[in-house]
Design a protein around this motif. Sequence first.
Motif, PDB file in Angstrom:
ATOM      1  N   LEU A  63       0.202  57.188 -51.071  1.00 15.92           N
ATOM      2  CA  LEU A  63       1.198  56.817 -52.079  1.00 15.92           C
ATOM      3  C   LEU A  63       1.431  55.317 -52.236  1.00 15.92           C
ATOM      4  CD1 LEU A  63       4.021  59.462 -51.389  1.00 15.92           C
ATOM      5  CD2 LEU A  63       2.363  59.458 -53.255  1.00 15.92           C
ATOM      6  N   VAL A  64       1.362  54.572 -51.128  1.00 15.47           N
ATOM      7  CA  VAL A  64       1.896  53.214 -51.124  1.00 15.47           C
ATOM      8  C   VAL A  64       0.848  52.133 -51.306  1.00 15.47           C
ATOM      9  CG1 VAL A  64       3.219  51.546 -49.749  1.00 15.47           C
ATOM     10  CG2 VAL A  64       3.826  53.969 -49.704  1.00 15.47           C
ATOM     11  N   LYS A  65      -0.323  52.320 -50.743  1.00 21.84           N
ATOM     12  CA  LYS A  65      -1.298  51.247 -50.611  1.00 21.84           C
ATOM     13  C   LYS A  65      -1.591  50.517 -51.925  1.00 21.84           C
ATOM     14  CE  LYS A  65      -5.331  50.314 -47.770  1.00 21.84           C
ATOM     15  NZ  LYS A  65      -6.410  50.890 -46.968  1.00 21.84           N
ATOM     16  N   LYS A  66      -1.649  51.253 -53.032  1.00 23.41           N
ATOM     17  CA  LYS A  66      -2.020  50.641 -54.305  1.00 23.41           C
ATOM     18  C   LYS A  66      -0.817  50.367 -55.210  1.00 23.41           C
ATOM     19  CE  LYS A  66      -6.658  52.658 -54.305  1.00 23.41           C
ATOM     20  NZ  LYS A  66      -7.627  53.511 -54.998  1.00 23.41           N
ATOM     21  N   ASN A  67       0.395  50.685 -54.731  1.00 25.25           N
ATOM     22  CA  ASN A  67       1.585  50.492 -55.559  1.00 25.25           C
ATOM     23  C   ASN A  67       2.752  50.056 -54.678  1.00 25.25           C
ATOM     24  OD1 ASN A  67       3.637  50.511 -57.406  1.00 25.25           O
ATOM     25  ND2 ASN A  67       3.297  52.595 -58.122  1.00 25.25           N
ATOM     26  N   ASN A  68       3.053  48.755 -54.675  1.00 30.04           N
ATOM     27  CA  ASN A  68       4.112  48.219 -53.810  1.00 30.04           C
ATOM     28  C   ASN A  68       5.489  48.760 -54.183  1.00 30.04           C
ATOM     29  OD1 ASN A  68       2.171  46.741 -52.516  1.00 30.04           O
ATOM     30  ND2 ASN A  68       2.534  44.878 -53.699  1.00 30.04           N
ATOM     31  N   HIS A  69       5.705  49.074 -55.481  1.00 27.62           N
ATOM     32  CA  HIS A  69       7.015  49.541 -55.925  1.00 27.62           C
ATOM     33  C   HIS A  69       7.376  50.887 -55.299  1.00 27.62           C
ATOM     34  CE1 HIS A  69       7.550  46.337 -58.886  1.00 27.62           C
ATOM     35  NE2 HIS A  69       6.267  46.489 -59.203  1.00 27.62           N
ATOM     36  N   THR A  70       6.380  51.637 -54.860  1.00 32.48           N
ATOM     37  CA  THR A  70       6.636  52.935 -54.240  1.00 32.48           C
ATOM     38  C   THR A  70       7.521  52.784 -53.009  1.00 32.48           C
ATOM     39  OG1 THR A  70       4.450  53.672 -54.960  1.00 32.48           O
ATOM     40  CG2 THR A  70       5.570  55.037 -53.332  1.00 32.48           C
ATOM     41  N   ILE A  71       7.327  51.711 -52.240  1.00 35.78           N
ATOM     42  CA  ILE A  71       8.128  51.485 -51.032  1.00 35.78           C
ATOM     43  C   ILE A  71       9.600  51.340 -51.391  1.00 35.78           C
ATOM     44  CG2 ILE A  71       8.608  49.857 -49.158  1.00 35.78           C
ATOM     45  CD1 ILE A  71       5.665  49.319 -48.932  1.00 35.78           C
ATOM     46  N   PHE A  72       9.906  50.593 -52.472  1.00 36.36           N
ATOM     47  CA  PHE A  72      11.303  50.399 -52.853  1.00 36.36           C
ATOM     48  C   PHE A  72      11.919  51.710 -53.340  1.00 36.36           C
ATOM     49  CE2 PHE A  72       9.351  46.198 -53.382  1.00 36.36           C
ATOM     50  CZ  PHE A  72      10.181  45.471 -52.560  1.00 36.36           C
ATOM     51  N   ILE A  73      11.149  52.486 -54.058  1.00 35.81           N
ATOM     52  CA  ILE A  73      11.643  53.797 -54.510  1.00 35.81           C
ATOM     53  C   ILE A  73      11.948  54.674 -53.298  1.00 35.81           C
ATOM     54  CG2 ILE A  73      11.024  55.916 -55.749  1.00 35.81           C
ATOM     55  CD1 ILE A  73       9.255  54.121 -57.569  1.00 35.81           C
ATOM     56  N   MET A  74      11.046  54.676 -52.319  1.00 33.53           N
ATOM     57  CA  MET A  74      11.251  55.458 -51.096  1.00 33.53           C
ATOM     58  C   MET A  74      12.478  54.971 -50.328  1.00 33.53           C
ATOM     59  SD  MET A  74       7.239  55.684 -49.952  1.00 33.53           S
ATOM     60  CE  MET A  74       7.541  56.337 -48.303  1.00 33.53           C
ATOM     61  N   LEU A  75      12.677  53.645 -50.283  1.00 35.62           N
ATOM     62  CA  LEU A  75      13.841  53.089 -49.593  1.00 35.62           C
ATOM     63  C   LEU A  75      15.140  53.544 -50.247  1.00 35.62           C
ATOM     64  CD1 LEU A  75      12.899  49.381 -48.749  1.00 35.62           C
ATOM     65  CD2 LEU A  75      13.646  51.119 -47.138  1.00 35.62           C
ATOM     66  N   PHE A  76      15.205  53.432 -51.576  1.00 34.43           N
ATOM     67  CA  PHE A  76      16.413  53.836 -52.300  1.00 34.43           C
ATOM     68  C   PHE A  76      16.698  55.318 -52.112  1.00 34.43           C
ATOM     69  CE2 PHE A  76      15.836  49.921 -54.919  1.00 34.43           C
ATOM     70  CZ  PHE A  76      17.110  49.412 -54.744  1.00 34.43           C
ATOM     71  N   ILE A  77      15.675  56.136 -52.259  1.00 35.23           N
ATOM     72  CA  ILE A  77      15.862  57.586 -52.119  1.00 35.23           C
ATOM     73  C   ILE A  77      16.316  57.930 -50.700  1.00 35.23           C
ATOM     74  CG2 ILE A  77      14.670  59.819 -52.084  1.00 35.23           C
ATOM     75  CD1 ILE A  77      12.901  58.772 -54.364  1.00 35.23           C
ATOM     76  N   GLY A  78      15.649  57.337 -49.706  1.00 40.92           N
ATOM     77  CA  GLY A  78      16.004  57.608 -48.316  1.00 40.92           C
ATOM     78  C   GLY A  78      17.442  57.236 -47.995  1.00 40.92           C
ATOM     79  N   LEU A  79      17.876  56.057 -48.454  1.00 45.85           N
ATOM     80  CA  LEU A  79      19.249  55.620 -48.174  1.00 45.85           C
ATOM     81  C   LEU A  79      20.267  56.457 -48.931  1.00 45.85           C
ATOM     82  CD1 LEU A  79      18.741  51.747 -48.131  1.00 45.85           C
ATOM     83  CD2 LEU A  79      19.404  53.186 -46.203  1.00 45.85           C
ATOM     84  N   LEU A  80      19.942  56.854 -50.151  1.00 47.21           N
ATOM     85  CA  LEU A  80      20.861  57.714 -50.905  1.00 47.21           C
ATOM     86  C   LEU A  80      21.029  59.068 -50.216  1.00 47.21           C
ATOM     87  CD1 LEU A  80      19.797  56.945 -54.603  1.00 47.21           C
ATOM     88  CD2 LEU A  80      21.891  56.231 -53.432  1.00 47.21           C
ATOM     89  N   ILE A  81      19.944  59.594 -49.655  1.00 45.01           N
ATOM     90  CA  ILE A  81      20.023  60.870 -48.937  1.00 45.01           C
ATOM     91  C   ILE A  81      20.979  60.765 -47.755  1.00 45.01           C
ATOM     92  CG2 ILE A  81      18.708  62.496 -47.494  1.00 45.01           C
ATOM     93  CD1 ILE A  81      16.286  61.971 -49.281  1.00 45.01           C
ATOM     94  N   MET A  82      21.046  59.586 -47.127  1.00 47.29           N
ATOM     95  CA  MET A  82      21.886  59.405 -45.944  1.00 47.29           C
ATOM     96  C   MET A  82      23.375  59.566 -46.253  1.00 47.29           C
ATOM     97  SD  MET A  82      19.675  58.872 -43.522  1.00 47.29           S
ATOM     98  CE  MET A  82      20.210  57.950 -42.097  1.00 47.29           C
ATOM     99  N   PHE A  83      23.748  59.472 -47.526  1.00 45.53           N
ATOM    100  CA  PHE A  83      25.151  59.673 -47.906  1.00 45.53           C
ATOM    101  C   PHE A  83      25.543  61.156 -47.907  1.00 45.53           C
ATOM    102  CE2 PHE A  83      24.518  55.501 -50.127  1.00 45.53           C
ATOM    103  CZ  PHE A  83      25.469  54.794 -49.410  1.00 45.53           C
ATOM    104  N   PHE A  84      24.568  62.036 -47.928  1.00 48.16           N
ATOM    105  CA  PHE A  84      24.833  63.475 -47.990  1.00 48.16           C
ATOM    106  C   PHE A  84      24.626  64.092 -46.606  1.00 48.16           C
ATOM    107  CE2 PHE A  84      23.423  62.076 -52.166  1.00 48.16           C
ATOM    108  CZ  PHE A  84      24.427  62.578 -52.993  1.00 48.16           C
TER     109      PHE A  84
END
Length: 445
Positions: free
Chosen positions: A302-323
Motif C-alpha cells: 500500500l505505502v511504498k509507491k504512495n506517501n499520502h497513504t501513510i497520512f491517511i493510515m495515521l488519521f484513521i488509526g488515531l480516529l479509531i482510538m477515540f472509540f
Amino acid sequence: MKKYVLTIGNSALSIISSTVIVLPFMFFLRISATHTVSSVLPFVIFYTLRTTGIFLIRGIKTSLNSASLLKISLYSGTLGSIFGIIGSFFPELYIISGFFLGLSAAWLPTANTSINFLNIKNNLLLAKNKYFTILTLILIGYILFIPSKTSFIIFFLFYTVLYLIAIITLPTLNQYAVDSHDLESYSYQYLGLFVVFFVLIFSLRSSRLMKNIMQFDYFIWGSLLLAIVLIVSKLFFNRAPQRNVPNLLSYISIINGALGNYLFLFASLYVAGYYGHHDLFTRFYIPYIIGIVTAPIINKVLVKKNNHTIFIMLFIGLLIMFFRPLFPWGILSLSITKGCLNLKLNHIYMTQDNLPSDKRIWVKNTIQSTGSIIYQFIIMITGSLIVSDNNHSIKELLDITSQGIPSNYSRALMIEWNLVTTTILLIMIMFYYFFYLLTYIKINR
C-alpha cells in the motif's frame, strides 16, 4: 552448508532486531509486578537505557561504526540474556540483565539497519530462512502464553540461543568498510542529553512503579527546567545537535518517535486503567506485535509507491482510538502505520548525502528518540494536570497506572486522558501535513 547457516543466523539477527525493544520490556514489566525495589530496578534500567542509549553512544569519544556497534550489541544482549537465566534463581541478577539488554535494545536495531542498507547498496545482503523465522515467531508466541514464573527462564534461555545464533553472522561484517569521512565526531551535547534524559526517565518510571510521589515531583520540575533550557538554547544559540537535517524531515521523525511512545506507553496505560492488567495481552500486546510483523508486507502493498497513504493510515488509526470498543483495532492500525513510517524514514535518511553514510540511521534514531522522550513527558504531565484539575492527588494517578483492577475513576480518567493525548498527536500530524503541502506547492510553482 555455510550459506544455509548464515541465513539462519541472519534470520535470528532480524528477529532480535525487531523484538528486542518489546519482548524484554514485557518480561521485565512482569518481574516488577511485586513493586519492590529489587523487582522494579531491572525494568527501569532496561527501559531507561533502551530509550537513552543512542545519546550515550553519540556523546562519548569513540570511533565506533555500525559494524563494531552491532558486535557490541550482540555480545551485550547475550550477556543480558544469560544473566536473565541466572536471575530466575538469583533475582538480584535481573538488574545486570536489564542493564545489558537495555544497551543491546538501544544500539542493535540502529546498527543492523545501517549495515543492511549498505549491504543492499553493495549487493551483499544475506538472505533469511523463512521457515526458521516462522517457527521462531510461533515459539515466541507460545512463550508469551506460559504462566509468568515459568516463562521467565524459558524466555531468557530462548533469547540467549537466538543471540548465539545471530553471532554466527559476525564474520560477514569484516567486509563492512567505512571511510573516515563517513563517520562523525562525538558531541558533548549528546552526552548532556543522555544524562538529563536518563535521570528524568529513571525518576518517572521508578516513581510510577514504586508509587513514589517525591520522585514524580522531581520528574515534573526536571521536565519544566529541561523545556526552558531547550527553548533558550534554540532562541539564542541555535546549535541543535543534529546536522544538516531538513526541518520537515526532522519534524516527521519527531512525530514518528511520539507515535511510538503514544502506542507503547499511553496505549498500555489506557488498557490497564480502563480494562485491567489482565487484558493487556489480548487488547494491547497481540495487536501491537501483529502490527510490527505485518508492517513490511503492508508497506510493500500500500505505502511504498504512495506517501499520502501513510497520512491517511495515521488519521484513521488515531480516529479509531477515540472509540473505546475499537481501541485494540486502533492499536493494530497505528502499529502497522508506525512500522511503515519507520521503513519510509529509513529510506529517506539513507539518501541524505549531506550526512555521514554510516551515521544516517543514527541521526534519524536520535531525533526520533528525542520526540519519543519529550512526548512521554507530555503524556505524564497532562495526566497529572487532569488528575489535579479533578481535585485528586498525584498518588491516585500513580495508583491508577499501577493497579491491577480498574475502578470507575480510573476508567473516567483514561477516557479524558485519551482525548487529550490523542488530540495532541493528531494536531502535530495536521501541522506537518499542512507545512508539507505548502513546501510541495512552492517547489512545483
